[in-house]
Design a protein around this motif. Structure first.
Motif, PDB file in Angstrom:
ATOM      1  N   CYS A 207      39.742  45.749  38.716  1.00 13.70           N
ATOM      2  CA  CYS A 207      40.174  47.313  38.791  1.00 13.70           C
ATOM      3  C   CYS A 207      39.972  47.734  40.403  1.00 13.70           C
ATOM      4  CB  CYS A 207      40.046  48.296  37.902  1.00 13.70           C
ATOM      5  SG  CYS A 207      38.443  49.370  38.253  1.00 13.70           S
ATOM      6  N   PRO A 208      41.419  48.581  40.972  1.00 15.48           N
ATOM      7  CA  PRO A 208      41.336  49.109  42.269  1.00 15.48           C
ATOM      8  C   PRO A 208      39.739  50.060  42.555  1.00 15.48           C
ATOM      9  CG  PRO A 208      42.953  49.829  41.534  1.00 15.48           C
ATOM     10  CD  PRO A 208      42.528  48.547  39.757  1.00 15.48           C
ATOM     11  N   GLU A 209      39.098  50.969  41.985  1.00 16.49           N
ATOM     12  CA  GLU A 209      37.968  51.268  41.518  1.00 16.49           C
ATOM     13  C   GLU A 209      36.591  50.326  41.670  1.00 16.49           C
ATOM     14  OE1 GLU A 209      40.777  52.236  39.899  1.00 16.49           O
ATOM     15  OE2 GLU A 209      41.172  53.423  41.395  1.00 16.49           O
ATOM     16  N   SER A 210      36.679  49.242  41.237  1.00 13.86           N
ATOM     17  CA  SER A 210      35.732  48.106  41.940  1.00 13.86           C
ATOM     18  C   SER A 210      35.128  48.207  42.455  1.00 13.86           C
ATOM     19  CB  SER A 210      35.604  47.420  40.466  1.00 13.86           C
ATOM     20  OG  SER A 210      36.054  47.955  39.494  1.00 13.86           O
ATOM     21  N   ASP A 211      33.550  47.806  43.428  1.00 10.10           N
ATOM     22  CA  ASP A 211      33.815  48.065  44.852  1.00 10.10           C
ATOM     23  C   ASP A 211      31.701  46.885  45.058  1.00 10.10           C
ATOM     24  OD1 ASP A 211      35.724  49.437  45.817  1.00 10.10           O
ATOM     25  OD2 ASP A 211      34.492  51.501  45.893  1.00 10.10           O
ATOM     26  N   ASP A 212      31.739  45.472  45.669  1.00 11.02           N
ATOM     27  CA  ASP A 212      30.872  45.881  46.224  1.00 11.02           C
ATOM     28  C   ASP A 212      30.138  44.573  45.183  1.00 11.02           C
ATOM     29  OD1 ASP A 212      30.412  46.113  48.754  1.00 11.02           O
ATOM     30  OD2 ASP A 212      30.292  48.472  47.329  1.00 11.02           O
ATOM     31  N   ASN A 213      31.437  43.764  44.111  1.00 14.31           N
ATOM     32  CA  ASN A 213      31.195  43.589  43.260  1.00 14.31           C
ATOM     33  C   ASN A 213      31.187  40.971  43.782  1.00 14.31           C
ATOM     34  OD1 ASN A 213      30.878  44.370  40.694  1.00 14.31           O
ATOM     35  ND2 ASN A 213      33.576  45.166  41.512  1.00 14.31           N
ATOM     36  N   LEU A 214      29.962  40.864  43.067  1.00 13.06           N
ATOM     37  CA  LEU A 214      29.872  39.424  43.444  1.00 13.06           C
ATOM     38  C   LEU A 214      29.992  38.346  42.752  1.00 13.06           C
ATOM     39  CD1 LEU A 214      29.235  36.856  46.342  1.00 13.06           C
ATOM     40  CD2 LEU A 214      27.087  37.480  45.091  1.00 13.06           C
ATOM     41  N   ILE A 215      31.791  37.494  43.050  1.00  9.44           N
ATOM     42  CA  ILE A 215      31.584  37.237  42.373  1.00  9.44           C
ATOM     43  C   ILE A 215      32.475  35.100  42.121  1.00  9.44           C
ATOM     44  CG2 ILE A 215      33.742  36.428  40.240  1.00  9.44           C
ATOM     45  CD1 ILE A 215      34.526  39.648  40.706  1.00  9.44           C
ATOM     46  N   TYR A 216      30.786  34.297  42.365  1.00  5.73           N
ATOM     47  CA  TYR A 216      30.591  32.685  42.719  1.00  5.73           C
ATOM     48  C   TYR A 216      30.432  32.201  41.952  1.00  5.73           C
ATOM     49  CZ  TYR A 216      25.827  32.589  43.343  1.00  5.73           C
ATOM     50  OH  TYR A 216      24.436  33.956  42.952  1.00  5.73           O
ATOM     51  N   ASN A 217      31.224  30.628  41.669  1.00  2.74           N
ATOM     52  CA  ASN A 217      30.314  30.017  40.988  1.00  2.74           C
ATOM     53  C   ASN A 217      30.554  30.095  39.289  1.00  2.74           C
ATOM     54  OD1 ASN A 217      28.801  27.168  40.772  1.00  2.74           O
ATOM     55  ND2 ASN A 217      27.348  27.925  39.822  1.00  2.74           N
ATOM     56  N   ASN A 218      31.997  30.207  39.033  1.00  3.11           N
ATOM     57  CA  ASN A 218      32.605  30.756  37.623  1.00  3.11           C
ATOM     58  C   ASN A 218      33.674  29.277  38.205  1.00  3.11           C
ATOM     59  OD1 ASN A 218      31.097  33.247  37.408  1.00  3.11           O
ATOM     60  ND2 ASN A 218      31.996  33.568  38.955  1.00  3.11           N
ATOM     61  N   TYR A 219      34.190  28.849  36.880  1.00  5.54           N
ATOM     62  CA  TYR A 219      34.636  28.395  36.286  1.00  5.54           C
ATOM     63  C   TYR A 219      36.053  29.003  35.574  1.00  5.54           C
ATOM     64  CZ  TYR A 219      37.333  23.780  34.491  1.00  5.54           C
ATOM     65  OH  TYR A 219      38.239  23.350  33.825  1.00  5.54           O
ATOM     66  N   PHE A 220      36.743  28.689  36.458  1.00 12.28           N
ATOM     67  CA  PHE A 220      38.103  29.215  36.222  1.00 12.28           C
ATOM     68  C   PHE A 220      39.428  28.872  34.923  1.00 12.28           C
ATOM     69  CE2 PHE A 220      36.537  32.847  38.595  1.00 12.28           C
ATOM     70  CZ  PHE A 220      36.705  33.986  37.506  1.00 12.28           C
ATOM     71  N   ASN A 221      39.749  28.456  34.446  1.00 15.78           N
ATOM     72  CA  ASN A 221      40.530  28.098  33.669  1.00 15.78           C
ATOM     73  C   ASN A 221      42.123  28.359  32.875  1.00 15.78           C
ATOM     74  OD1 ASN A 221      42.876  25.841  32.562  1.00 15.78           O
ATOM     75  ND2 ASN A 221      41.061  24.338  32.401  1.00 15.78           N
ATOM     76  N   ASN A 222      42.861  29.289  33.664  1.00  7.85           N
ATOM     77  CA  ASN A 222      43.497  30.287  32.351  1.00  7.85           C
ATOM     78  C   ASN A 222      45.375  29.922  33.021  1.00  7.85           C
ATOM     79  OD1 ASN A 222      41.234  31.681  31.396  1.00  7.85           O
ATOM     80  ND2 ASN A 222      40.957  31.764  32.769  1.00  7.85           N
ATOM     81  N   THR A 223      45.910  30.314  32.527  1.00  8.96           N
ATOM     82  CA  THR A 223      47.547  30.195  32.919  1.00  8.96           C
ATOM     83  C   THR A 223      47.348  31.466  33.907  1.00  8.96           C
ATOM     84  OG1 THR A 223      48.622  29.795  30.189  1.00  8.96           O
ATOM     85  CG2 THR A 223      49.861  30.732  32.541  1.00  8.96           C
ATOM     86  N   VAL A 224      46.627  32.281  33.874  1.00 11.68           N
ATOM     87  CA  VAL A 224      46.600  33.534  35.558  1.00 11.68           C
ATOM     88  C   VAL A 224      45.346  33.262  34.985  1.00 11.68           C
ATOM     89  CG1 VAL A 224      47.236  35.561  36.436  1.00 11.68           C
ATOM     90  CG2 VAL A 224      48.583  34.570  35.225  1.00 11.68           C
ATOM     91  N   ASN A 225      44.508  33.007  36.121  1.00 14.26           N
ATOM     92  CA  ASN A 225      43.249  33.008  36.437  1.00 14.26           C
ATOM     93  C   ASN A 225      42.421  34.393  36.692  1.00 14.26           C
ATOM     94  OD1 ASN A 225      41.928  30.057  35.436  1.00 14.26           O
ATOM     95  ND2 ASN A 225      43.143  29.946  37.451  1.00 14.26           N
ATOM     96  N   ALA A 226      43.636  35.029  37.579  1.00 12.57           N
ATOM     97  CA  ALA A 226      42.736  36.270  38.021  1.00 12.57           C
ATOM     98  C   ALA A 226      43.781  37.498  38.312  1.00 12.57           C
ATOM     99  CB  ALA A 226      41.664  36.009  39.621  1.00 12.57           C
ATOM    100  N   GLU A 227      43.359  38.356  38.652  1.00 12.10           N
ATOM    101  CA  GLU A 227      44.486  39.631  38.411  1.00 12.10           C
ATOM    102  C   GLU A 227      42.809  40.752  38.976  1.00 12.10           C
ATOM    103  OE1 GLU A 227      47.815  41.489  38.784  1.00 12.10           O
ATOM    104  OE2 GLU A 227      47.048  40.512  38.396  1.00 12.10           O
ATOM    105  N   ILE A 228      43.482  40.736  40.292  1.00  9.02           N
ATOM    106  CA  ILE A 228      42.655  41.237  41.408  1.00  9.02           C
ATOM    107  C   ILE A 228      43.047  42.465  42.556  1.00  9.02           C
ATOM    108  CG2 ILE A 228      40.514  41.097  43.323  1.00  9.02           C
ATOM    109  CD1 ILE A 228      39.892  39.081  40.787  1.00  9.02           C
ATOM    110  N   GLN A 229      43.225  44.072  41.861  1.00 13.12           N
ATOM    111  CA  GLN A 229      43.154  44.792  42.248  1.00 13.12           C
ATOM    112  C   GLN A 229      42.548  45.165  43.259  1.00 13.12           C
ATOM    113  OE1 GLN A 229      44.245  47.538  39.463  1.00 13.12           O
ATOM    114  NE2 GLN A 229      46.071  45.806  38.211  1.00 13.12           N
ATOM    115  N   ASN A 230      42.412  44.548  44.692  1.00 12.32           N
ATOM    116  CA  ASN A 230      41.850  45.059  45.787  1.00 12.32           C
ATOM    117  C   ASN A 230      40.315  45.961  45.097  1.00 12.32           C
ATOM    118  OD1 ASN A 230      43.553  43.575  46.617  1.00 12.32           O
ATOM    119  ND2 ASN A 230      44.632  45.418  47.041  1.00 12.32           N
ATOM    120  N   GLY A 231      40.053  46.610  45.928  1.00 16.33           N
ATOM    121  CA  GLY A 231      38.279  47.168  45.599  1.00 16.33           C
ATOM    122  C   GLY A 231      38.276  46.958  47.402  1.00 16.33           C
TER     123      GLY A 231
END
Length: 554
Positions: A207-231
């Protein structure tokens, strides 16, 4: 004494009091109440569940507890909700560890494990399925969620709400009806090494109010892998560092972005240098963010870069025939073409060929290295020189039997070679053209006389072995004349009044004027000269006559 007794009593009371609250391992059998064990527990106790199914909803509100299965296997130690309208495990304490349990049976907005205002708890190696939520963190900090399998839940696999600085790693969040991992108004969390696949709505939501999160070395395999509302300050890759990534590559970087049909970014991206990192970034849809170092599967065949031709030789110059071993050092090469003869034609397609250069000259060897991305070439020179002679003189090799068929010829001179003719004859050639040197002498063995053919004329009966043709000193000439004809020849066609100026020098002395060896030789071989006595007598009588005629006083 009274004081000493009082001190001893106080010491005993303190010792006994400390033992009352000492940590203990408490075992619970199927059919017994987990909640009862928790209610009776003190800080530091370990609650160990024997394999079996436990049907209840439990609440943990004491700090520093451990609740785990004895086997460590979440498939044989299961807690199922007695009421589906409550959390299976509700945790409101700090420093609690929950490990090795199967957790299931709640629904709607309730979770398998619910953490509310919890700090520094560990949730590991659990299987959480068929609940409303898998794991739900609310206002919780510094917790570690690792190696859990969170599947087939009605909402989110993992939900973070107003929770900060939590670490979520090594989990499988798959086949959930909504989102694999949902981050809502939560800061400073780290997600790494998770398998987030086949979720119905999103793999990851931020969500847009989420800040400074580190997301790496993950395996994504979905029809929609990510919904990123910035932050602000979120990152979807770390720096490229050595280490095995989630798909077996040699570097850590970003995430693997696949899709069920095999057409995701990481499924199709190019990795020319084969480091397991895509050559271009992955732009996250409808977001200001991108993954700068998206991963490529190590099991996927990589597209090689352009070929780089290179080779070495074990020898680059020498006398013919010259064998040369060529060793290929090319990069990214599928096939090889070698041109050894400098004619633009391919002489070999081997990787490491050997070629023998038989002709004297300088050759430009060219290697063409090829793959599907193109061709590169490299050249090097090979110099082939004259063969090395086997002896110091310029004589041709001859058959020993042929040599025995010719006699009297001098073969020691550096500028004479011979050609063997039929019947054992040889012709000698002077390879230089020095003025005054006879260049062609033919020995005719058929005449039996050892005649010398000078200037194309027949001089039968004249043995030229060791002959001084020009009346000069015979140095360097073979003086062996064991079968000399005693008759002297006039080689120059002039009358020398009985004096042979070109006679054979038998003793190695100067032949000028008189042949100093003819008389001695004749005397020694007089039996071989018919009429010698007659000639000798006539000469003697002539000498006496002349002497008397010119004698003084006559």
């Amino acid at each position: 004494m009274n004081r000493l007794a009082i001190l001893l009593v106080v010491f005993l009371l303190i010792t006994l009091g400390s033992g009352i609250g000492a940590a203990a391992e408490v075992y619970v059998q199927p059919g017994e109440s987990i909640q009862t064990a928790l209610d009776n527990a003190v800080s530091g106790d370990v609650i160990i569940l024997k394999p079996g199914i436990y049907t209840e909803n439990i609440k943990i509100d004491k700090n520093n507890l451990v609740i785990s299965s004895e086997s460590g296997n979440p498939d044989d130690t299961i807690i199922t909700a007695k009421s589906s309208d409550n959390h299976v495990i509700s945790l409101q304490a700090n420093n609690v560890k929950i490990s090795g349990l199967g957790i299931t049976g709640t629904k709607n907005s309730y979770a398998g494990i619910y953490l509310s205002e919890c700090n520094n708890c560990i949730i590991e190696n659990n299987k959480i399925l068929n609940n409303g939520y898998g794991i739900y963190l609310l206002n919780s900090k510094g917790n570690k969620l690792s190696n859990n399998v969170i599947v087939n839940n009605e909402e989110n696999g993992i939900l973070l709400s107003a929770s900060a600085n939590n670490t979520i790693f090594g989990n499988t969040a798959s086949d959930n009806k909504d989102t694999g991992i949902h981050i809502s108004t939560s800061d400073g969390n780290t997600l790494t090494g998770n398998n987030i696949s086949s979720n119905d709505v999103y793999g990851l939501f931020v969500c847009p109010e989420s800040d400074d999160n580190l997301i790496y070395n993950n395996y994504f395999n979905n029809t929609v892998n990510a919904e990123i509302q910035n932050g602000v300050g979120n990152a979807y890759n770390t720096a490229k560092t050595e280490g095995e990534n989630i798909v077996g590559g040699s570097y850590l970087g970003g995430n693997f972005w696949a899709e069920p049909e095999g057409i995701g970014f990481s499924d199709t991206a190019v990795d020319a240098d084969g480091d397991g990192i895509a050559d271009s970034e992955y732009r996250i849809s409808q977001s200001i963010y991108s993954d700068q170092l998206p991963l490529i599967s190590s099991s996927k065949p990589q597209q090689p870069g352009p070929p780089v031709a290179n080779f070495k030789m074990n020898n680059s110059d020498g006398s013919a025939p010259l064998p040369v071993q060529f060793t290929d050092l090319s990069e990214n090469t599928d096939s090889w073409g070698w041109d050894f003869e400098s004619d633009g034609k391919i002489d070999s397609t081997e990787e490491n060929p050997v070629h023998v250069f038989t002709t004297i000259g300088t050759y430009t060897v060219t290697l063409s290295a090829t793959n599907k991305n193109g061709t590169d070439s490299k050249t090097a020179a090979v110099i082939v020189t004259h063969p090395v002679e086997n002896s110091s003189v310029n004589n041709t090799s001859e058959d020993p039997e042929t040599i025995e068929n010719s006699t009297g010829a001098n073969e020691s001179s550096d500028n004479i070679t011979s050609t063997v003719e039929a019947g054992g004859n040889r012709t000698y050639y002077n390879q230089t053209e020095d003025s005054g040197i006879i260049t062609n002498a033919g020995l005719d063995s058929q005449s039996g006389s050892g005649a010398v053919n000078l200037n194309g004329e027949n001089n039968a009966g004249i043995n030229t072995s060791g002959a001084n043709f020009n009346g000069e000193d015979n140095s360097g000439t073979n003086t062996s004349s064991s079968n000399l004809n005693t008759s002297n020849s006039n080689l120059n066609g002039e009358n020398n009044a009985g004096i042979n100026t070109s006679s054979v020098n038998l003793n190695g002395e100067d032949n000028t004027g008189i042949n100093t060896s003819s008389v001695e030789y004749a005397l020694e071989n007089k039996t071989d000269a018919p009429g010698f006595e007659i000639v000798y007598g006539a000469v003697s009588l002539l000498a006496v006559f002349l002497y008397r005629k010119v004698k003084p006083g006559n």
